[in-house]
Design a protein around this motif. Structure first.
Motif, mmCIF file in Angstrom:
data_model
loop_
_atom_site.group_PDB
_atom_site.id
_atom_site.type_symbol
_atom_site.label_atom_id
_atom_site.label_comp_id
_atom_site.label_asym_id
_atom_site.label_seq_id
_atom_site.Cartn_x
_atom_site.Cartn_y
_atom_site.Cartn_z
ATOM 1 N N TYR A 40 0.818 -1.204 0.000
ATOM 2 C CA TYR A 40 0.000 0.000 0.000
ATOM 3 C C TYR A 40 0.857 1.261 0.000
ATOM 4 C CZ TYR A 40 -3.064 3.722 0.994
ATOM 5 O OH TYR A 40 -3.711 4.906 0.866
ATOM 6 N N SER A 41 1.876 1.290 0.852
ATOM 7 C CA SER A 41 2.638 2.530 0.932
ATOM 8 C C SER A 41 3.423 2.764 -0.358
ATOM 9 C CB SER A 41 3.550 2.568 2.160
ATOM 10 O OG SER A 41 4.276 1.378 2.239
ATOM 11 N N SER A 42 3.883 1.687 -1.001
ATOM 12 C CA SER A 42 4.574 1.934 -2.275
ATOM 13 C C SER A 42 3.564 2.395 -3.321
ATOM 14 C CB SER A 42 5.309 0.685 -2.750
ATOM 15 O OG SER A 42 4.382 -0.289 -3.149
ATOM 16 N N PHE A 43 2.329 1.911 -3.202
ATOM 17 C CA PHE A 43 1.264 2.339 -4.118
ATOM 18 C C PHE A 43 0.992 3.841 -3.938
ATOM 19 C CE2 PHE A 43 -3.361 3.105 -4.478
ATOM 20 C CZ PHE A 43 -3.564 2.779 -5.810
ATOM 21 N N THR A 44 0.888 4.292 -2.680
ATOM 22 C CA THR A 44 0.583 5.708 -2.492
ATOM 23 C C THR A 44 1.766 6.574 -2.895
ATOM 24 O OG1 THR A 44 1.254 5.545 -0.201
ATOM 25 C CG2 THR A 44 -1.109 5.482 -0.654
ATOM 26 N N ASN A 45 2.982 6.078 -2.703
ATOM 27 C CA ASN A 45 4.127 6.902 -3.090
ATOM 28 C C ASN A 45 4.122 7.177 -4.582
ATOM 29 O OD1 ASN A 45 4.859 6.947 -0.493
ATOM 30 N ND2 ASN A 45 6.442 5.379 -0.660
ATOM 31 N N SER A 46 3.654 6.193 -5.353
ATOM 32 C CA SER A 46 3.625 6.416 -6.807
ATOM 33 C C SER A 46 2.515 7.406 -7.164
ATOM 34 C CB SER A 46 3.413 5.099 -7.538
ATOM 35 O OG SER A 46 2.103 4.647 -7.310
ATOM 36 N N GLN A 47 1.674 7.740 -6.192
ATOM 37 C CA GLN A 47 0.550 8.636 -6.477
ATOM 38 C C GLN A 47 0.888 10.105 -6.347
ATOM 39 O OE1 GLN A 47 -1.428 7.119 -7.899
ATOM 40 N NE2 GLN A 47 -0.578 5.241 -7.104
ATOM 41 N N GLN A 48 1.972 10.426 -5.686
ATOM 42 C CA GLN A 48 2.283 11.837 -5.506
ATOM 43 C C GLN A 48 2.275 12.447 -6.898
ATOM 44 O OE1 GLN A 48 1.728 12.248 -2.612
ATOM 45 N NE2 GLN A 48 2.172 10.142 -2.040
ATOM 46 N N LYS A 49 1.936 13.709 -7.002
ATOM 47 C CA LYS A 49 1.748 14.357 -8.300
ATOM 48 C C LYS A 49 2.773 13.852 -9.318
ATOM 49 C CE LYS A 49 -1.344 17.783 -7.694
ATOM 50 N NZ LYS A 49 -2.196 16.960 -6.823
ATOM 51 N N GLN A 50 2.283 13.248 -10.354
ATOM 52 C CA GLN A 50 3.182 12.726 -11.377
ATOM 53 C C GLN A 50 3.828 13.869 -12.119
ATOM 54 O OE1 GLN A 50 0.832 10.215 -13.770
ATOM 55 N NE2 GLN A 50 2.002 8.398 -13.294
ATOM 56 N N LYS A 51 5.134 13.852 -12.195
ATOM 57 C CA LYS A 51 5.809 14.890 -12.970
ATOM 58 C C LYS A 51 6.032 14.352 -14.373
ATOM 59 C CE LYS A 51 8.027 17.730 -9.522
ATOM 60 N NZ LYS A 51 7.545 17.013 -8.307
ATOM 61 N N LEU A 52 5.527 15.097 -15.351
ATOM 62 C CA LEU A 52 5.666 14.672 -16.734
ATOM 63 C C LEU A 52 6.622 15.618 -17.429
ATOM 64 C CD1 LEU A 52 1.890 14.059 -17.355
ATOM 65 C CD2 LEU A 52 3.635 12.298 -17.167
ATOM 66 N N ARG A 53 7.518 15.077 -18.236
ATOM 67 C CA ARG A 53 8.470 15.920 -18.963
ATOM 68 C C ARG A 53 8.354 15.612 -20.451
ATOM 69 N NH1 ARG A 53 13.796 14.083 -17.119
ATOM 70 N NH2 ARG A 53 12.698 12.098 -17.085
ATOM 71 N N CYS A 54 8.759 16.568 -21.267
ATOM 72 C CA CYS A 54 8.704 16.304 -22.706
ATOM 73 C C CYS A 54 9.992 16.764 -23.378
ATOM 74 C CB CYS A 54 7.507 17.005 -23.335
ATOM 75 S SG CYS A 54 7.595 18.793 -23.207
#
Length: 165
Positions: free
Chosen positions: A16-30
């Motif tokens: 669960y905690s690794s799941f929530t960590n991946s949820q922090q605002k996703q930073k997208l780059r281009c």
């Protein structure tokens, strides 16, 4: 009201905690990947030349994908974002104007490429825009990346409460 997830919704706390960590605002780059001139023929009678602009996009997890867009698609996205998020878009550099007549010179294409690259970086760097369906559809964000995040953000706080020892 939405029911809070219970402990049994998550198979293990560490998962669960690794799941929530991946949820922090996703930073997208281009990254800009240059442009190509393509030709589309209609009814075998006349053909239209157009330019597509190529971009690589990556999220923090290292997933990378490529999109190919025409200037008119950027223009359409810009309209949608301005309608929906006028207060955020006021700080985003405008797209260069549409050119209705005449061929696209290499210098105009190069200028557009630069402008589109700056524009895409600007909108991806604003979390409220990056999380919008309009932008996610435009960048063709893989569904598995989307599903994870929106589900996660919805359940995040409730589950943290439910799981607190």
């Amino acid at each position: 009201s939405m029911s809070e997830p219970t402990y049994s919704d998550v198979s293990s706390y560490s998962e669960y905690s690794s799941f929530t960590n991946s949820q922090q605002k996703q930073k997208l780059r281009c990254w800009s990947k240059g442009s190509e001139n393509l030709q589309q023929t209609f009814c075998m009678a006349f053909s239209v030349d157009f330019t597509v602009y190529n971009f690589a996009i990556a999220d923090e997890g290292g997933t990378k994908w490529f999109v190919q867009k025409r200037f008119s698609q950027f223009d359409q996205l810009d309209d949608e974002l301005n309608k929906k998020f006028p207060d955020v878009m006021i700080n985003v550099q405008r797209l260069p104007p549409k050119k209705f007549m005449g061929s696209l010179s290499p210098s105009l294409i190069a200028m557009r490429q630069k402008a589109l690259d700056a524009y895409l970086s600007a909108i991806l760097s604003r979390p409220i825009l990056a999380a919008s369906d309009e932008l996610r559809d435009f960048i063709e964000m893989p569904l598995d990346l989307r599903g994870r995040e929106s589900e996660g953000q919805r359940h995040n706080l409730a589950a943290q409460d439910a799981l607190r020892p």
